[in-house]
Scaffold this motif. Sequence first.
Motif, PDB file in Angstrom:
ATOM      1  N   GLN A 199     -61.521 -28.283  13.651  1.00  0.00           N
ATOM      2  CA  GLN A 199     -60.565 -27.271  14.110  1.00  0.00           C
ATOM      3  C   GLN A 199     -59.186 -27.881  14.349  1.00  0.00           C
ATOM      4  O   GLN A 199     -58.165 -27.279  14.016  1.00  0.00           O
ATOM      5  N   ARG A 200     -59.147 -29.079  14.957  1.00  0.00           N
ATOM      6  CA  ARG A 200     -57.861 -29.740  15.190  1.00  0.00           C
ATOM      7  C   ARG A 200     -57.169 -30.068  13.871  1.00  0.00           C
ATOM      8  O   ARG A 200     -55.966 -29.864  13.719  1.00  0.00           O
ATOM      9  N   ARG A 201     -57.930 -30.597  12.918  1.00  0.00           N
ATOM     10  CA  ARG A 201     -57.339 -30.905  11.602  1.00  0.00           C
ATOM     11  C   ARG A 201     -56.777 -29.649  10.946  1.00  0.00           C
ATOM     12  O   ARG A 201     -55.692 -29.672  10.361  1.00  0.00           O
ATOM     13  N   MET A 202     -57.507 -28.550  11.002  1.00  0.00           N
ATOM     14  CA  MET A 202     -57.069 -27.292  10.393  1.00  0.00           C
ATOM     15  C   MET A 202     -55.786 -26.783  11.067  1.00  0.00           C
ATOM     16  O   MET A 202     -54.862 -26.327  10.401  1.00  0.00           O
ATOM     17  N   ALA A 203     -55.728 -26.883  12.410  1.00  0.00           N
ATOM     18  CA  ALA A 203     -54.536 -26.427  13.133  1.00  0.00           C
ATOM     19  C   ALA A 203     -53.315 -27.271  12.767  1.00  0.00           C
ATOM     20  O   ALA A 203     -52.226 -26.733  12.541  1.00  0.00           O
ATOM     21  N   VAL A 204     -53.482 -28.572  12.694  1.00  0.00           N
ATOM     22  CA  VAL A 204     -52.368 -29.453  12.338  1.00  0.00           C
ATOM     23  C   VAL A 204     -51.911 -29.178  10.907  1.00  0.00           C
ATOM     24  O   VAL A 204     -50.709 -29.085  10.626  1.00  0.00           O
ATOM     25  N   THR A 205     -52.849 -29.014   9.984  1.00  0.00           N
ATOM     26  CA  THR A 205     -52.506 -28.742   8.588  1.00  0.00           C
ATOM     27  C   THR A 205     -51.775 -27.413   8.452  1.00  0.00           C
ATOM     28  O   THR A 205     -50.760 -27.311   7.754  1.00  0.00           O
ATOM     29  N   THR A 206     -52.270 -26.379   9.129  1.00  0.00           N
ATOM     30  CA  THR A 206     -51.631 -25.058   9.061  1.00  0.00           C
ATOM     31  C   THR A 206     -50.227 -25.102   9.653  1.00  0.00           C
ATOM     32  O   THR A 206     -49.277 -24.535   9.098  1.00  0.00           O
ATOM     33  N   GLY A 207     -50.068 -25.778  10.784  1.00  0.00           N
ATOM     34  CA  GLY A 207     -48.746 -25.897  11.401  1.00  0.00           C
ATOM     35  C   GLY A 207     -47.765 -26.636  10.510  1.00  0.00           C
ATOM     36  O   GLY A 207     -46.608 -26.234  10.361  1.00  0.00           O
ATOM     37  N   ALA A 208     -48.222 -27.725   9.886  1.00  0.00           N
ATOM     38  CA  ALA A 208     -47.344 -28.484   8.990  1.00  0.00           C
ATOM     39  C   ALA A 208     -46.944 -27.637   7.781  1.00  0.00           C
ATOM     40  O   ALA A 208     -45.789 -27.675   7.346  1.00  0.00           O
ATOM     41  N   ALA A 209     -47.879 -26.857   7.251  1.00  0.00           N
ATOM     42  CA  ALA A 209     -47.561 -25.997   6.108  1.00  0.00           C
ATOM     43  C   ALA A 209     -46.552 -24.919   6.506  1.00  0.00           C
ATOM     44  O   ALA A 209     -45.619 -24.614   5.754  1.00  0.00           O
ATOM     45  N   ALA A 210     -46.702 -24.340   7.695  1.00  0.00           N
ATOM     46  CA  ALA A 210     -45.761 -23.312   8.159  1.00  0.00           C
ATOM     47  C   ALA A 210     -44.364 -23.893   8.336  1.00  0.00           C
ATOM     48  O   ALA A 210     -43.357 -23.272   7.950  1.00  0.00           O
ATOM     49  N   VAL A 211     -44.269 -25.085   8.906  1.00  0.00           N
ATOM     50  CA  VAL A 211     -42.969 -25.735   9.079  1.00  0.00           C
ATOM     51  C   VAL A 211     -42.331 -26.014   7.722  1.00  0.00           C
ATOM     52  O   VAL A 211     -41.129 -25.799   7.527  1.00  0.00           O
ATOM     53  N   ALA A 212     -43.129 -26.467   6.753  1.00  0.00           N
ATOM     54  CA  ALA A 212     -42.600 -26.747   5.413  1.00  0.00           C
ATOM     55  C   ALA A 212     -42.064 -25.477   4.760  1.00  0.00           C
ATOM     56  O   ALA A 212     -41.001 -25.494   4.124  1.00  0.00           O
ATOM     57  N   VAL A 213     -42.769 -24.362   4.916  1.00  0.00           N
ATOM     58  CA  VAL A 213     -42.318 -23.096   4.330  1.00  0.00           C
ATOM     59  C   VAL A 213     -41.009 -22.649   4.975  1.00  0.00           C
ATOM     60  O   VAL A 213     -40.074 -22.221   4.289  1.00  0.00           O
TER      61      VAL A 213
END
Length: 165
Positions: A36-50
Motif C-alpha cells: 500500500q505504501r509503495r502504491m501511494a508513493v507511486t501514485t503521488g509521484a505520477a500525479a506530481v509529474a502530470v
Amino acid sequence: MTDNLGPLRQAMADLSEHGGTADMYERALRTSRQAQRRMAVTTGAAAVAVVFAIGATVAVAANRRSDTPSPPASAPTSAGSQGLGCPSTQTLGNLVELPEGWSFAPRDVECVETWAAADVQRSDASSVIYLFHHTAGTGWRYHDQGNGWDCTDLDLTEPATFCTP
C-alpha cells in the motif's frame, strides 16, 4: 498389512506443542502495508509529474503566444476602402451561409473600429447589410443583419455608413 501409526501421531503432537505456531497473519499484514505504501508513493509521484507536465506546456504556450505579435483587430478605414485587418467578402462568406439567391455585393467591406459591414444582394433585387464584429481571441463573428444600426449601441466613436442617423 496394518500400520501402527499411533507412535507417529504421538511424536507429531509432541513436536507441534513445542514448536509454536507459525505467525503467517502478521507477515501477510506487513507485506500488505508495504504494498500500500509503495502504491501511494507511486501514485503521488505520477500525479506530481502530470501537474508539472501540464504546467510546463501551458507556460511554453503562453510564452510563445506573447512572443508573437498579434494582428490588429481592425484598423479604422474610410467607407469603401479595404484596410489592414478588414476581412474580405470571401472571409465573411465563410462565417455565414447565405440563403439561395443571395450573395455578397462586389463592393469592398466597410470596417470601422471592430465592426465590419458587407452589402448582401438578394434575388428580389433588394439589399441588406450583414454586420460582423471582431473580438480578440475569437476573431470575426456574424452579429446581425439589417439596414442600419445606432452607432452608440455599437460603441462606435467614428462615423460609419452602416449607422443610422
